[in-house]
Write a protein that holds these residues in place. Structure first.
Motif, PDB file in Angstrom:
ATOM      1  N   THR A   1     -48.381   3.917  -6.591  1.00 37.27           N
ATOM      2  CA  THR A   1     -48.159   5.087  -5.740  1.00 37.27           C
ATOM      3  C   THR A   1     -47.994   4.684  -4.280  1.00 37.27           C
ATOM      4  O   THR A   1     -47.116   5.205  -3.572  1.00 37.27           O
ATOM      5  N   ILE A   2     -48.815   3.770  -3.822  1.00 37.90           N
ATOM      6  CA  ILE A   2     -48.714   3.293  -2.438  1.00 37.90           C
ATOM      7  C   ILE A   2     -47.340   2.694  -2.181  1.00 37.90           C
ATOM      8  O   ILE A   2     -46.681   2.997  -1.178  1.00 37.90           O
ATOM      9  N   ARG A   3     -46.882   1.857  -3.107  1.00 38.02           N
ATOM     10  CA  ARG A   3     -45.599   1.180  -2.927  1.00 38.02           C
ATOM     11  C   ARG A   3     -44.418   2.149  -2.937  1.00 38.02           C
ATOM     12  O   ARG A   3     -43.370   1.877  -2.349  1.00 38.02           O
ATOM     13  N   SER A   4     -44.580   3.274  -3.598  1.00 33.68           N
ATOM     14  CA  SER A   4     -43.456   4.221  -3.716  1.00 33.68           C
ATOM     15  C   SER A   4     -43.397   5.227  -2.569  1.00 33.68           C
ATOM     16  O   SER A   4     -42.463   6.021  -2.491  1.00 33.68           O
ATOM     17  N   ASN A   5     -44.402   5.205  -1.677  1.00 35.86           N
ATOM     18  CA  ASN A   5     -44.456   6.193  -0.595  1.00 35.86           C
ATOM     19  C   ASN A   5     -43.900   5.577   0.697  1.00 35.86           C
ATOM     20  O   ASN A   5     -44.456   4.610   1.221  1.00 35.86           O
TER      21      ASN A   5
ATOM     22  N   PHE B   1     -52.979  13.604  -0.186  1.00 35.84           N
ATOM     23  CA  PHE B   1     -54.001  13.165   0.775  1.00 35.84           C
ATOM     24  C   PHE B   1     -53.367  12.490   1.991  1.00 35.84           C
ATOM     25  O   PHE B   1     -53.781  12.721   3.125  1.00 35.84           O
ATOM     26  N   TYR B   2     -52.356  11.675   1.764  1.00 40.35           N
ATOM     27  CA  TYR B   2     -51.663  11.047   2.894  1.00 40.35           C
ATOM     28  C   TYR B   2     -51.083  12.110   3.831  1.00 40.35           C
ATOM     29  O   TYR B   2     -51.148  11.964   5.065  1.00 40.35           O
ATOM     30  N   GLN B   3     -50.511  13.165   3.268  1.00 35.17           N
ATOM     31  CA  GLN B   3     -49.967  14.234   4.101  1.00 35.17           C
ATOM     32  C   GLN B   3     -51.078  14.941   4.876  1.00 35.17           C
ATOM     33  O   GLN B   3     -50.871  15.352   6.027  1.00 35.17           O
ATOM     34  N   CYS B   4     -52.254  15.067   4.265  1.00 31.88           N
ATOM     35  CA  CYS B   4     -53.390  15.671   4.976  1.00 31.88           C
ATOM     36  C   CYS B   4     -53.814  14.810   6.161  1.00 31.88           C
ATOM     37  O   CYS B   4     -54.187  15.325   7.220  1.00 31.88           O
ATOM     38  N   ILE B   5     -53.750  13.486   5.989  1.00 32.86           N
ATOM     39  CA  ILE B   5     -54.073  12.580   7.092  1.00 32.86           C
ATOM     40  C   ILE B   5     -53.023  12.703   8.194  1.00 32.86           C
ATOM     41  O   ILE B   5     -53.351  12.837   9.379  1.00 32.86           O
ATOM     42  N   LEU B   6     -51.763  12.677   7.810  1.00 35.62           N
ATOM     43  CA  LEU B   6     -50.667  12.698   8.783  1.00 35.62           C
ATOM     44  C   LEU B   6     -50.579  14.027   9.534  1.00 35.62           C
ATOM     45  O   LEU B   6     -50.224  14.053  10.720  1.00 35.62           O
ATOM     46  N   LYS B   7     -50.889  15.109   8.845  1.00 35.11           N
ATOM     47  CA  LYS B   7     -50.700  16.437   9.433  1.00 35.11           C
ATOM     48  C   LYS B   7     -52.009  17.159   9.741  1.00 35.11           C
ATOM     49  O   LYS B   7     -52.015  18.350  10.031  1.00 35.11           O
ATOM     50  N   GLU B   8     -53.129  16.409   9.662  1.00 33.22           N
ATOM     51  CA  GLU B   8     -54.446  16.960   9.982  1.00 33.22           C
ATOM     52  C   GLU B   8     -54.762  18.210   9.157  1.00 33.22           C
ATOM     53  O   GLU B   8     -55.201  19.242   9.686  1.00 33.22           O
TER      54      GLU B   8
ATOM     55  N   HIS C   1     -60.172   6.714   6.917  1.00 36.34           N
ATOM     56  CA  HIS C   1     -60.122   7.705   5.847  1.00 36.34           C
ATOM     57  C   HIS C   1     -60.252   6.999   4.491  1.00 36.34           C
ATOM     58  O   HIS C   1     -59.876   5.825   4.341  1.00 36.34           O
ATOM     59  N   ILE C   2     -60.757   7.742   3.498  1.00 36.45           N
ATOM     60  CA  ILE C   2     -61.105   7.123   2.217  1.00 36.45           C
ATOM     61  C   ILE C   2     -60.547   7.925   1.057  1.00 36.45           C
ATOM     62  O   ILE C   2     -60.735   9.150   0.977  1.00 36.45           O
ATOM     63  N   TYR C   3     -59.863   7.222   0.145  1.00 38.17           N
ATOM     64  CA  TYR C   3     -59.505   7.789  -1.157  1.00 38.17           C
ATOM     65  C   TYR C   3     -60.416   7.097  -2.165  1.00 38.17           C
ATOM     66  O   TYR C   3     -60.301   5.894  -2.404  1.00 38.17           O
ATOM     67  N   LEU C   4     -61.344   7.857  -2.738  1.00 36.70           N
ATOM     68  CA  LEU C   4     -62.418   7.310  -3.568  1.00 36.70           C
ATOM     69  C   LEU C   4     -62.205   7.640  -5.036  1.00 36.70           C
ATOM     70  O   LEU C   4     -62.093   8.822  -5.393  1.00 36.70           O
ATOM     71  N   GLU C   5     -62.152   6.620  -5.875  1.00 30.97           N
ATOM     72  CA  GLU C   5     -62.061   6.870  -7.318  1.00 30.97           C
ATOM     73  C   GLU C   5     -63.305   7.610  -7.806  1.00 30.97           C
ATOM     74  O   GLU C   5     -64.401   7.472  -7.251  1.00 30.97           O
ATOM     75  N   LYS C   6     -63.123   8.393  -8.863  1.00 30.60           N
ATOM     76  CA  LYS C   6     -64.271   9.074  -9.455  1.00 30.60           C
ATOM     77  C   LYS C   6     -65.187   8.042 -10.114  1.00 30.60           C
ATOM     78  O   LYS C   6     -64.742   6.950 -10.464  1.00 30.60           O
TER      79      LYS C   6
ATOM     80  N   MET D   1     -46.512   5.565  10.346  1.00 32.18           N
ATOM     81  CA  MET D   1     -46.699   4.779   9.118  1.00 32.18           C
ATOM     82  C   MET D   1     -48.191   4.470   8.943  1.00 32.18           C
ATOM     83  O   MET D   1     -48.789   3.825   9.806  1.00 32.18           O
ATOM     84  N   LEU D   2     -48.775   4.978   7.853  1.00 26.27           N
ATOM     85  CA  LEU D   2     -50.187   4.735   7.604  1.00 26.27           C
ATOM     86  C   LEU D   2     -50.396   3.330   7.039  1.00 26.27           C
ATOM     87  O   LEU D   2     -49.662   2.888   6.156  1.00 26.27           O
ATOM     88  N   LYS D   3     -51.419   2.654   7.541  1.00 20.76           N
ATOM     89  CA  LYS D   3     -51.776   1.329   7.046  1.00 20.76           C
ATOM     90  C   LYS D   3     -52.877   1.479   6.010  1.00 20.76           C
ATOM     91  O   LYS D   3     -53.950   2.020   6.300  1.00 20.76           O
ATOM     92  N   ILE D   4     -52.592   0.980   4.793  1.00 18.12           N
ATOM     93  CA  ILE D   4     -53.455   1.216   3.640  1.00 18.12           C
ATOM     94  C   ILE D   4     -54.040  -0.097   3.134  1.00 18.12           C
ATOM     95  O   ILE D   4     -53.380  -1.144   3.168  1.00 18.12           O
ATOM     96  N   ALA D   5     -55.281  -0.039   2.616  1.00 17.24           N
ATOM     97  CA  ALA D   5     -55.892  -1.169   1.917  1.00 17.24           C
ATOM     98  C   ALA D   5     -56.525  -0.655   0.633  1.00 17.24           C
ATOM     99  O   ALA D   5     -56.873   0.528   0.521  1.00 17.24           O
ATOM    100  N   VAL D   6     -56.670  -1.550  -0.328  1.00 14.20           N
ATOM    101  CA  VAL D   6     -57.317  -1.227  -1.600  1.00 14.20           C
ATOM    102  C   VAL D   6     -58.480  -2.191  -1.804  1.00 14.20           C
ATOM    103  O   VAL D   6     -58.312  -3.414  -1.701  1.00 14.20           O
ATOM    104  N   ILE D   7     -59.655  -1.649  -2.108  1.00 17.03           N
ATOM    105  CA  ILE D   7     -60.828  -2.469  -2.417  1.00 17.03           C
ATOM    106  C   ILE D   7     -61.136  -2.291  -3.898  1.00 17.03           C
ATOM    107  O   ILE D   7     -61.473  -1.193  -4.343  1.00 17.03           O
ATOM    108  N   GLY D   8     -61.010  -3.381  -4.653  1.00 12.80           N
ATOM    109  CA  GLY D   8     -61.212  -3.342  -6.102  1.00 12.80           C
ATOM    110  C   GLY D   8     -59.893  -3.304  -6.830  1.00 12.80           C
ATOM    111  O   GLY D   8     -59.133  -2.340  -6.695  1.00 12.80           O
TER     112      GLY D   8
END
Length: 338
Positions: free
Chosen positions: A19-23, A293-300, A85-90, A1-8
């Protein structure tokens, strides 16, 4: 289970949070924003007003950065150097220099994944379009046209003042609204030889960023690109992306892809999936890219949009700005390609 945070917790964060809540593979453990009143958006989740404090206190796998453009590098660097790991808005950053710094950060810390939210690459319409025009069945690409005609009132720039200031936003309609269309055009067109563009302001909002841009791109393949973008329209009209090949013409409009040939006339090929309850132009791309992206983190895996991929758009915007200021065509000294 990935632990996620949102800044902003601005407008676009709502799409991220949904999306986070639905995964089922992730859990939202913390959020951060200077405005404490926004904690009502995320009841039951730890709320911070200082992202550095959050990074110290929480054990996080991935942070979503949904901040004003000038903060992207600073916060990305802080997260990456903690191995998060970072998911960065454009956009990648508000300047070429800071964008390049994030690319260098990505190179220096290869175990940290940085995904940039150019999510329209995953739209069903674009994926089918890209397959069709690169198949060779319809000959070479002759021209590509992108049209972004939206409306933003004066309050849009003044309620969040960073949007109208180049030192914070990095620009106006190109970097904030039309960057997705620029990104898709360069993916289709390939290496860019030169650019000529003009930036201007049609609204009397007293901004130092453009609200209107007209651009010609010249690709090394011989194809020509045209981009028209403005936030001075009466409404948010549908974005249009047109590709003219030797034997067919393809157009994305109103979230659907159409093909036109002399033999068949116009045929609808596919429609985009929509993300319910959000602005129409968000579509389902965020949902797809975040989950990918979450799958890329989980499965390298590495099949996400890297910082180096997103840097291309900043180089294009920089060339357009130079062309407008110098009133001349800008020859690109280095290749812009993915």
């Amino acid at each position: 289970m990935l632990k996620i945070a949102v800044i902003g917790l601005g407008d676009v964060s709502k799409v991220h949070l949904s999306t986070i809540r639905s995964n089922p593979d992730v859990t939202l453990v913390a959020v951060c924003d200077l405005d404490e009143s926004l904690n009502k958006l995320v009841s039951g989740v730890k709320f911070y007003t200082n992202y550095k404090e959050m990074l110290e206190n929480e054990r996080l796998d991935c942070v979503h950065i949904c901040l004003p453009h000038h903060l992207h590098y600073e916060v990305t660097k802080a997260c990456a150097e903690k191995g998060i790991h970072i998911y960065l808005e454009k956009p990648l950053a508000h300047t070429m220099e800071e964008g390049l710094s994030i690319v260098r950060l990505e190179e220096r810390l290869p175990d940290v994944k940085i995904c940039v939210s150019l999510q329209n690459r995953l739209n069903d319409t674009f994926r089918v379009l890209e397959n069709e025009v690169t198949s060779g069945r319809y000959g070479k690409i002759i021209g590509i046209k992108g049209i972004v005609t939206w409306f933003r009132p004066k309050s849009y720039y003044y309620t969040k003042a960073w949007r109208g200031q180049k030192e914070y936003a990095g620009g106006g309609v190109l970097i904030n609204q039309a960057i997705h269309t620029l990104d898709l055009i360069q993916l289709l067109g390939g290496e860019i030889e030169s650019i000529r563009g003009k930036l201007s302001n049609l609204h009397d909002y007293n901004l130092n960023v453009e609200d209107t841009a007209v651009v010609n791109m010249y690709f090394t393949s011989g194809a020509k690109g045209l981009i028209v973008a403005t936030t001075a329209n009466a409404i948010d009209s549908s974005i249009e992306l047109e590709v003219v090949c030797e034997q067919a013409q393809f157009t994305i409009r109103n979230e659907a892809l159409y093909k036109y040939t002399a033999d068949e006339g116009e045929v609808k090929l596919i429609e985009d999936e929509q993300f319910q309850g959000e602005k129409f132009y968000y579509g389902a791309g965020h949902h797809k890219l975040i989950n990918q992206f979450y799958q890329c983190i989980l499965k390298e895996k590495s099949s996400y949009i890297h910082a180096k991929d997103a840097f291309i758009s900043l180089r294009i915007i920089d060339a357009i700005e130079k062309s407008s200021i110098e009133d001349k065509e800008i020859i690109l000294a280095e290749k812009i390609s993915n």
